[in-house]
Every structure is written in C-alpha cells, then in structure tokens.
Scaffold this active site. Structure first.
Site, PDB file in Angstrom:
ATOM      1  N   HIS A 169     -13.393   4.758   8.102  1.00 35.94           N
ATOM      2  CA  HIS A 169     -12.698   3.527   7.693  1.00 35.94           C
ATOM      3  C   HIS A 169     -13.214   2.995   6.340  1.00 35.94           C
ATOM      4  O   HIS A 169     -13.817   1.925   6.262  1.00 35.94           O
ATOM      5  CB  HIS A 169     -12.797   2.441   8.767  1.00 35.94           C
ATOM      6  CG  HIS A 169     -11.702   1.418   8.662  1.00 35.94           C
ATOM      7  ND1 HIS A 169     -11.127   0.798   9.738  1.00 35.94           N
ATOM      8  CD2 HIS A 169     -11.057   0.904   7.575  1.00 35.94           C
ATOM      9  CE1 HIS A 169     -10.199  -0.045   9.324  1.00 35.94           C
ATOM     10  NE2 HIS A 169     -10.139   0.003   8.003  1.00 35.94           N
ATOM     11  N   GLU A 198     -12.065   2.088  17.221  1.00 40.00           N
ATOM     12  CA  GLU A 198     -13.207   2.295  16.316  1.00 40.00           C
ATOM     13  C   GLU A 198     -14.436   1.546  16.811  1.00 40.00           C
ATOM     14  O   GLU A 198     -14.288   0.443  17.334  1.00 40.00           O
ATOM     15  CB  GLU A 198     -12.865   1.748  14.916  1.00 40.00           C
ATOM     16  CG  GLU A 198     -11.888   2.596  14.191  1.00 40.00           C
ATOM     17  CD  GLU A 198     -11.505   1.993  12.829  1.00 40.00           C
ATOM     18  OE1 GLU A 198     -12.222   1.130  12.294  1.00 40.00           O
ATOM     19  OE2 GLU A 198     -10.464   2.412  12.307  1.00 40.00           O
ATOM     20  N   ASP A 217      -8.677   8.085   8.382  1.00 41.65           N
ATOM     21  CA  ASP A 217      -9.727   7.128   8.000  1.00 41.65           C
ATOM     22  C   ASP A 217      -9.864   6.014   9.044  1.00 41.65           C
ATOM     23  O   ASP A 217     -10.786   5.206   8.957  1.00 41.65           O
ATOM     24  CB  ASP A 217      -9.350   6.523   6.637  1.00 41.65           C
ATOM     25  CG  ASP A 217     -10.426   5.608   6.070  1.00 41.65           C
ATOM     26  OD1 ASP A 217     -11.607   5.978   6.147  1.00 41.65           O
ATOM     27  OD2 ASP A 217     -10.088   4.524   5.543  1.00 41.65           O
ATOM     28  N   GLY A 222     -11.140   2.657   3.613  1.00 50.44           N
ATOM     29  CA  GLY A 222      -9.991   2.283   2.769  1.00 50.44           C
ATOM     30  C   GLY A 222     -10.310   1.300   1.663  1.00 50.44           C
ATOM     31  O   GLY A 222     -10.024   1.551   0.490  1.00 50.44           O
ATOM     32  N   SER A 223     -10.903   0.182   2.017  1.00 50.56           N
ATOM     33  CA  SER A 223     -11.125  -0.851   0.995  1.00 50.56           C
ATOM     34  C   SER A 223     -12.572  -0.871   0.502  1.00 50.56           C
ATOM     35  O   SER A 223     -12.989  -1.813  -0.172  1.00 50.56           O
ATOM     36  CB  SER A 223     -10.755  -2.220   1.585  1.00 50.56           C
ATOM     37  OG  SER A 223     -11.544  -2.495   2.729  1.00 50.56           O
ATOM     38  N   ILE A 249       0.843  -1.208   0.000  1.00 55.07           N
ATOM     39  CA  ILE A 249       0.000   0.000   0.000  1.00 55.07           C
ATOM     40  C   ILE A 249       0.873   1.252   0.000  1.00 55.07           C
ATOM     41  O   ILE A 249       0.619   2.197  -0.752  1.00 55.07           O
ATOM     42  CB  ILE A 249      -1.003  -0.024   1.180  1.00 55.07           C
ATOM     43  CG1 ILE A 249      -1.947  -1.224   1.015  1.00 55.07           C
ATOM     44  CG2 ILE A 249      -1.791   1.285   1.253  1.00 55.07           C
ATOM     45  CD1 ILE A 249      -2.876  -1.490   2.192  1.00 55.07           C
ATOM     46  N   ALA A 256      -4.012   3.572   7.678  1.00 55.71           N
ATOM     47  CA  ALA A 256      -3.610   2.203   8.051  1.00 55.71           C
ATOM     48  C   ALA A 256      -4.413   1.693   9.256  1.00 55.71           C
ATOM     49  O   ALA A 256      -5.391   0.964   9.082  1.00 55.71           O
ATOM     50  CB  ALA A 256      -2.113   2.169   8.314  1.00 55.71           C
ATOM     51  N   ARG A 257      -4.004   2.082  10.442  1.00 57.15           N
ATOM     52  CA  ARG A 257      -4.729   1.730  11.658  1.00 57.15           C
ATOM     53  C   ARG A 257      -4.575   2.865  12.662  1.00 57.15           C
ATOM     54  O   ARG A 257      -3.519   3.506  12.726  1.00 57.15           O
ATOM     55  CB  ARG A 257      -4.156   0.451  12.300  1.00 57.15           C
ATOM     56  CG  ARG A 257      -4.536  -0.840  11.597  1.00 57.15           C
ATOM     57  CD  ARG A 257      -6.016  -1.196  11.773  1.00 57.15           C
ATOM     58  NE  ARG A 257      -6.356  -2.459  11.143  1.00 57.15           N
ATOM     59  CZ  ARG A 257      -6.775  -2.606   9.885  1.00 57.15           C
ATOM     60  NH1 ARG A 257      -6.917  -1.547   9.112  1.00 57.15           N
ATOM     61  NH2 ARG A 257      -7.066  -3.797   9.402  1.00 57.15           N
TER      62      ARG A 257
HETATM   63  C1  GLV Z   1      -8.692  -2.743   6.107  1.00 61.51           C
HETATM   64  O1  GLV Z   1      -8.564  -1.878   6.888  1.00 61.51           O
HETATM   65  C2  GLV Z   1      -7.874  -3.926   6.051  1.00 61.51           C
HETATM   66  O2  GLV Z   1      -6.941  -4.106   6.859  1.00 61.51           O
HETATM   67  O3  GLV Z   1      -8.166  -4.752   5.200  1.00 61.51           O
END
Ligand code: GLV
Length: 317
Positions: free
Chosen positions: A283, A265, A260, A285-286, A156, A235-236
């Site tokens: 969140h 969370e 994000d 991201g994906s 990423i 990321a986290r």
């Molecule tokens: C999303 O945050 C993942 O780790 O897939």
C-alpha cells in the site's frame, strides 16, 4: 481552541501544523487503535483526524461522543468510514483528494509494469544469483500498442490514462457516467463493465470501494477478460474476489497481477505471496514525502475550514 484526536503518527511538520491550530492528542507510538480505544480517546475531542487503518463503522459512530463534529480522513478513499451513519449523527466526513493523484498514478504504472514484465521472478532470480542472459529469459508482455481498460475514470483513473498514453496504450474505460469530451480525450467509453473487460489486455482498477464495487472483479467477471490479461489494483482490495483471482492466476486466464492494496490489510491472501506472476507492494500509492505531507496538511485544513465556516470543500457526506 478545538481539541482533536490524530489517530496515527503523521509527518512531524504536519503534526506541528495541527498543534498550532488545535489542541492535539497525538499517537506518539503509532499503535493501531482498537475501536474501543478510538471511542475512549476521542471522548473529549471536537474532531478526529483518522487514517484508512481505522474502521469507523456504524457501531463506532453510534458510540462517539456528541462533541465530535468532524472526521477528517487522511486519505482520498473513505470506505473505512460509514459516511451515512456519520451524517445521521451530524458528523461531517472529509477526505484528501487531488494531492495524491500523481503519486498514486505512478504506483499504478509501477505495478502494471511489474506484473507485465515479470518483476517478481526477475528480482528473485537476481537475489538468488540464479540467472544468466538468454534470448528468451523472462519474456513478458509489452504495454506499447496494447489496450488498457480503466475501471473508474476519476482523477486517479485519468492520471493513469495520461501516463499509459505516453506508453503508447489505447485507453478504454467504464465509469458511473461518461466523461465530458474534454476529460475523456481519446479514451473509449464502455456502457458496461463486461464490455470493458472484453477489450482489456491490461486493466487498472481505480474506482472507490463501495457496496456496488465490492468484489466486482469476481469469478464471473474474470471470464470476460481476453485470455492472458494483466491486471493492476492500486485502489482498494475490496474490488477483487481474491479466491477467484488466485484461481485465474494459477490457470493462466490472468497472466499476471500487480497489487498494492488488499482485503483486510495488512493481511494478504497467501496465494499472492507464492505465485510468481503476482507483483506485490505494501500500500504505497501515496507514499512520497511530498504527497503524504500535502495529504496531512489538507486533512488539517479541512478541519480548520470546517470549524471556522461550518463547511469544507472536501466534505463527502
Ligand atoms: C490511499 O490509499 C488513499 O485512499 O488516500
């Protein structure tokens, strides 16, 4: 037929795929399972298809039935699972790399841009009908010609670098180890985090959440940034010490933050919700249909491979 617990509701086609291969226990209402519910519901299962919303720590793992042989996490990150505790109990843990790289890198760019170009203030001004064009209205920071520091140059991080290059940014990075020339391209490797921070006009967090990276961006680290740096975290939440960040956003050391992902969370540090220089997303991201489908299908495939061969290429423990 092996039996699996799917802890959260997936896209329909992925649940159908899983149900062709396995006897599935689905979560039709998509309620968050407590630790006890997860343990109880998985009692008669051979595997668990988990999501990042379940904390599968050493305590949970110690109470799982002996039948469970695999936890297939529907995410690339697996900080929600104690992979060592799982290994000790001979439970394989797998993740879903690659398929979400592009979608996540897109969100990384969105939050970097949102923070740099003052999107939170702009959106609010439009919604409250409280704006008119003036030559100096909501002037932000420009990515073009700036330096981007990337923490974590895995798939990423490199995909973010690729996109940032096309914005005319120069790329710097810090990673557990230096990349090959081929992967690094023109990016400049820094031997220490402090060295990276000191050149990061813009900064993107793309490393995994581990013991070593927990609160890596803390009060001490923030001092190394150039004044007025723009930070993004796709990321986290674990990587940021929220108290220190909110303080730096208030005093201007950090110009703005695009974020994000959060500690604990779906809770969000209240400071992030009131500061105008924070651009928040929930969140995402994906979160594209293409990516979420590919992730779920990969999580199912990981289980299928594992039960057929005893191995799986995405095993992380
Ligand atoms: C999303 O945050 C993942 O780790 O897939």
């Amino acid at each position: 037929m092996k039996k699996i617990l799917i802890t959260r509701k997936l896209i329909k086609s992925s649940e159908e795929l899983a149900s062709k291969i396995f006897e599935t226990k689905l979560n039709k209402k998509d309620d968050l399972l407590t630790k006890d519910e997860l343990i109880k519901k998985s009692e008669d299962c051979d595997g668990i298809l988990s999501s990042l919303t379940e904390k599968i720590d050493a305590d949970v793992i110690s109470k799982l039935s002996d039948k469970i042989k695999i936890i297939s996490n529907f995410a690339v990150g697996f900080g929600n699972i104690d992979i060592n505790a799982a290994k000790k109990r001979n439970i394989a843990v797998t993740n879903t790399p690659d398929v979400l790289t592009d979608a996540t890198a897109e969100i990384a760019m969105l939050i970097l841009l949102g923070a740099a170009r003052r999107a939170t203030e702009g959106i609010k001004a439009v919604h409250t009908k409280n704006w008119k064009w003036t030559a100096d209205f909501l002037m932000g920071k420009q990515l073009t010609g700036s330096r981007l520091g990337i923490l974590g140059m895995g798939r990423i991080g490199r995909a973010v670098a690729e996109r940032a290059r096309s914005f005319g940014m120069s790329i710097h990075y810090f990673n557990r180890s230096r990349l090959s020339k081929e992967l690094e391209k023109d990016a400049i490797y820094h031997k220490s985090l402090e060295s990276l921070l000191s050149v990061s006009d813009f900064f993107s967090i793309n490393c995994p959440a581990t013991e070593e990276t927990k609160h890596i961006i803390n009060k001490e680290a923030i001092k190394f940034f150039p004044d007025g740096a723009v930070i993004s975290n796709s990321a986290r939440g674990d990587m940021i010490d929220d108290e220190a960040m909110v303080e730096a956003l208030k005093n201007g050391k950090i110009y703005s933050l695009g974020i994000d992902v959060y500690n604990g969370e779906p809770n969000i540090h209240p400071g992030y919700l009131v500061l105008p220089n924070v651009f928040v997303l929930p969140h995402l991201g994906s979160a594209t249909k293409k990516t979420r489908t590919a992730m779920a299908n990969l999580a199912v495939d990981n289980m299928k491979d594992f039960f057929q061969t005893g191995k799986c290429k995405n095993q992380v423990n």
